[in-house]
Motif scaffolding. Structure first.
Motif, PDB file in Angstrom:
ATOM      1  N   ASP A  23     104.344  -5.825 -36.066  1.00 36.63           N
ATOM      2  CA  ASP A  23     103.003  -6.685 -37.319  1.00 36.63           C
ATOM      3  C   ASP A  23     102.120  -5.900 -36.883  1.00 36.63           C
ATOM      4  OD1 ASP A  23     105.078  -8.256 -38.357  1.00 36.63           O
ATOM      5  OD2 ASP A  23     104.641  -9.944 -38.262  1.00 36.63           O
ATOM      6  N   LEU A  26     101.960  -1.414 -37.656  1.00 35.75           N
ATOM      7  CA  LEU A  26     103.699  -1.684 -38.817  1.00 35.75           C
ATOM      8  C   LEU A  26     103.932  -1.918 -40.007  1.00 35.75           C
ATOM      9  CD1 LEU A  26     104.759   1.964 -39.131  1.00 35.75           C
ATOM     10  CD2 LEU A  26     106.290   0.486 -38.150  1.00 35.75           C
ATOM     11  N   ASN A  27     104.080  -3.412 -39.742  1.00 38.39           N
ATOM     12  CA  ASN A  27     104.386  -3.908 -40.654  1.00 38.39           C
ATOM     13  C   ASN A  27     103.811  -5.420 -41.828  1.00 38.39           C
ATOM     14  OD1 ASN A  27     108.080  -3.777 -38.811  1.00 38.39           O
ATOM     15  ND2 ASN A  27     107.164  -2.968 -40.454  1.00 38.39           N
ATOM     16  N   HIS A  28     103.060  -4.886 -40.713  1.00 38.40           N
ATOM     17  CA  HIS A  28     101.640  -6.604 -41.532  1.00 38.40           C
ATOM     18  C   HIS A  28     100.343  -6.611 -41.383  1.00 38.40           C
ATOM     19  CE1 HIS A  28     100.222 -10.266 -43.472  1.00 38.40           C
ATOM     20  NE2 HIS A  28     100.353 -10.592 -41.787  1.00 38.40           N
ATOM     21  N   ARG A  29      99.927  -5.878 -40.700  1.00 39.37           N
ATOM     22  CA  ARG A  29      98.376  -4.860 -40.514  1.00 39.37           C
ATOM     23  C   ARG A  29      98.905  -3.665 -39.707  1.00 39.37           C
ATOM     24  NH1 ARG A  29      95.846  -3.582 -36.268  1.00 39.37           N
ATOM     25  NH2 ARG A  29      93.734  -3.351 -36.626  1.00 39.37           N
ATOM     26  N   LEU A  30      98.265  -2.750 -41.047  1.00 40.57           N
ATOM     27  CA  LEU A  30      98.510  -1.496 -41.327  1.00 40.57           C
ATOM     28  C   LEU A  30      97.192  -0.244 -39.806  1.00 40.57           C
ATOM     29  CD1 LEU A  30      99.993  -0.673 -44.005  1.00 40.57           C
ATOM     30  CD2 LEU A  30     100.736  -0.969 -42.485  1.00 40.57           C
ATOM     31  N   GLU A  58     109.946  -0.270 -51.105  1.00 42.22           N
ATOM     32  CA  GLU A  58     109.345  -0.733 -50.459  1.00 42.22           C
ATOM     33  C   GLU A  58     110.148  -2.154 -49.374  1.00 42.22           C
ATOM     34  OE1 GLU A  58     109.370  -3.175 -54.214  1.00 42.22           O
ATOM     35  OE2 GLU A  58     110.588  -4.556 -54.647  1.00 42.22           O
ATOM     36  N   ALA A  59     109.227  -3.078 -48.522  1.00 44.46           N
ATOM     37  CA  ALA A  59     106.839  -3.065 -48.779  1.00 44.46           C
ATOM     38  C   ALA A  59     106.859  -1.908 -47.669  1.00 44.46           C
ATOM     39  CB  ALA A  59     106.356  -3.879 -48.922  1.00 44.46           C
ATOM     40  N   SER A  60     106.907  -1.630 -46.297  1.00 37.30           N
ATOM     41  CA  SER A  60     106.686  -1.865 -45.222  1.00 37.30           C
ATOM     42  C   SER A  60     106.870   0.169 -45.136  1.00 37.30           C
ATOM     43  CB  SER A  60     107.286  -2.247 -43.971  1.00 37.30           C
ATOM     44  OG  SER A  60     108.287  -2.485 -43.799  1.00 37.30           O
ATOM     45  N   ILE A  62     106.103   2.043 -47.700  1.00 36.11           N
ATOM     46  CA  ILE A  62     105.450   2.737 -48.231  1.00 36.11           C
ATOM     47  C   ILE A  62     104.709   3.646 -47.878  1.00 36.11           C
ATOM     48  CG2 ILE A  62     103.978   2.224 -50.284  1.00 36.11           C
ATOM     49  CD1 ILE A  62     105.319  -0.273 -51.781  1.00 36.11           C
ATOM     50  N   ALA A  63     103.901   2.761 -46.635  1.00 36.94           N
ATOM     51  CA  ALA A  63     102.139   3.284 -46.051  1.00 36.94           C
ATOM     52  C   ALA A  63     103.072   4.187 -45.549  1.00 36.94           C
ATOM     53  CB  ALA A  63     102.091   2.445 -45.700  1.00 36.94           C
ATOM     54  N   PHE A  79     108.809   4.794 -54.241  1.00 38.53           N
ATOM     55  CA  PHE A  79     109.712   3.505 -53.318  1.00 38.53           C
ATOM     56  C   PHE A  79     110.818   3.250 -54.257  1.00 38.53           C
ATOM     57  CE2 PHE A  79     105.490   1.879 -55.270  1.00 38.53           C
ATOM     58  CZ  PHE A  79     106.167   1.062 -55.557  1.00 38.53           C
TER      59      PHE A  79
ATOM     60  N   HIS B  28     105.989   2.328 -59.141  1.00 45.27           N
ATOM     61  CA  HIS B  28     107.247   2.189 -58.565  1.00 45.27           C
ATOM     62  C   HIS B  28     107.774   3.887 -58.228  1.00 45.27           C
ATOM     63  CE1 HIS B  28     112.106   3.151 -58.127  1.00 45.27           C
ATOM     64  NE2 HIS B  28     112.145   3.359 -59.341  1.00 45.27           N
ATOM     65  N   LEU B  66      96.232   2.176 -48.834  1.00 47.74           N
ATOM     66  CA  LEU B  66      95.815   2.623 -47.205  1.00 47.74           C
ATOM     67  C   LEU B  66      95.580   3.538 -47.567  1.00 47.74           C
ATOM     68  CD1 LEU B  66      96.994   3.394 -44.559  1.00 47.74           C
ATOM     69  CD2 LEU B  66      98.869   5.049 -45.987  1.00 47.74           C
ATOM     70  N   VAL B  77      94.291  -2.094 -42.631  1.00 44.79           N
ATOM     71  CA  VAL B  77      94.464  -2.514 -43.976  1.00 44.79           C
ATOM     72  C   VAL B  77      95.803  -3.484 -43.085  1.00 44.79           C
ATOM     73  CG1 VAL B  77      96.447  -2.229 -45.553  1.00 44.79           C
ATOM     74  CG2 VAL B  77      95.131   0.085 -44.978  1.00 44.79           C
ATOM     75  N   PHE B  79      97.876  -6.418 -45.163  1.00 40.55           N
ATOM     76  CA  PHE B  79      99.527  -6.875 -47.061  1.00 40.55           C
ATOM     77  C   PHE B  79      99.910  -8.394 -46.725  1.00 40.55           C
ATOM     78  CE2 PHE B  79     102.455  -3.997 -44.866  1.00 40.55           C
ATOM     79  CZ  PHE B  79     103.324  -4.856 -44.517  1.00 40.55           C
TER      80      PHE B  79
END
Lengths: 195, 195
Positions: A23, A26-30, A58-60, A62-63, A79, B28, B66, B77, B79
């Motif tokens: 997290d 990669l999965n919450h903070r990037l 989506e969601a993780s 996308i970045a 996505f 999308h 991002l 980031v 989210f």
């Protein structure tokens, strides 16, 4: 990829024998810089195939998909949308997938207008475990009449069957970190130079 | 921003009087080049405030956040995660928000470990309508003890109260396109040079 493996080692948390929590980058903070390094690694591997678009869920995803698409010269990203229930409409292609993490079925959905027939598609995602999401995405690509040129994964759980299944089908797969085992909170990696 | 307004004009679809569909480049399928132009516009507006991180809400805010974080020198980031139900745990800050689009309440959730007290935060999102998501994010920032330096929005629905409420609170707001009216499928824009 060494930077990703270092991030998993220093910030990741093994939970039980199946789960690694990432997290914090990669999965919450990037970790934006790390995401662009990963995107460049996928671009380096697949640029010669000249992908027309990057497909993810989506969601993780996308970045990572956006960073990859940027490194490939700002090609588009599509996505797949995820929802609990099917809701067929228009040109939407839907696939049911089973989420082992959540222990439930869900539906991924892509508007086929955004995947032109004949287009060359690179699939990117953050995790590969049982490969259910990828199976769904690949089925959607087939319905679109598009060509899968390869798959880029940040973290593959090498002890689950998704990666092996893709390789057995001859699908080019680049996993930037392959986890071999999670035990007592310790994460052991496969030597990724081997594939 | 002219490129965004052109994209909305040529690819967006007004539905009824309240909704504009921009699935083909923002929600999308992602127009990667346009996203980076938008990210640069936010960076140009807010770089002097030296934000420490960009905060958004999954899923469609992630790409814009991002691109903005990249333009600001690869700052992180965060989210917020969205779910139907509350599930308090650890350092998670949660806010209930009402989604007018979906006609239901949902919960947004941020792990406060990723929003250090005293940090300067730029909020970025794809849409601003009633401002419920922003209200929730701002409440979470207050609980974190972080400073909101400003808000960057791709598309503001100027006929709904969210933007006006933020401006009335003195919160710096940059909306790249402000829609004044949607009628009979026609989308009319506010002259965004006015603010």
């Amino acid at each position: 990829m060494q930077a990703l493996i270092e991030a998993i080692r220093s910030q990741g948390h093994g939970v039980g024998s199946q789960i690694v929590k990432v997290d914090s980058f990669l999965n919450h903070r990037l970790d934006t810089g790390l995401l662009y390094e990963m995107g460049k690694a996928f671009a380096l591997r697949y640029a010669d195939e000249h992908p027309d678009l990057v497909l993810t869920v989506e969601a993780s995803g996308i970045a990572l998909a956006l960073a990859t698409a940027h490194a490939l010269g700002d090609i588009p990203v599509v996505f797949a949308k995820k929802s609990a229930a099917a809701n067929q409409s228009g040109d939407m292609a839907e696939e049911k997938i089973f989420s082992f993490t959540r222990g439930q079925e869900c539906v991924i959905r892509v508007d086929l207008r955004y995947i032109p027939a004949g287009s060359k598609v690179l699939i990117v995602d953050d995790f590969l475990a049982n490969g259910e999401a990828l199976r769904g995405l690949i089925a959607i690509l087939k319905r679109a009449g598009a060509h899968l040129i390869g798959v880029g994964i940040a973290i593959e759980k090498g002890f689950q069957p998704g990666g092996q299944a893709l390789r057995a089908q001859g699908i080019p797969l680049l996993s930037l970190a392959v986890i071999e085992e999670i035990r007592d909170g310790h994460i052991r990696f496969r030597d990724t130079d081997q594939h």
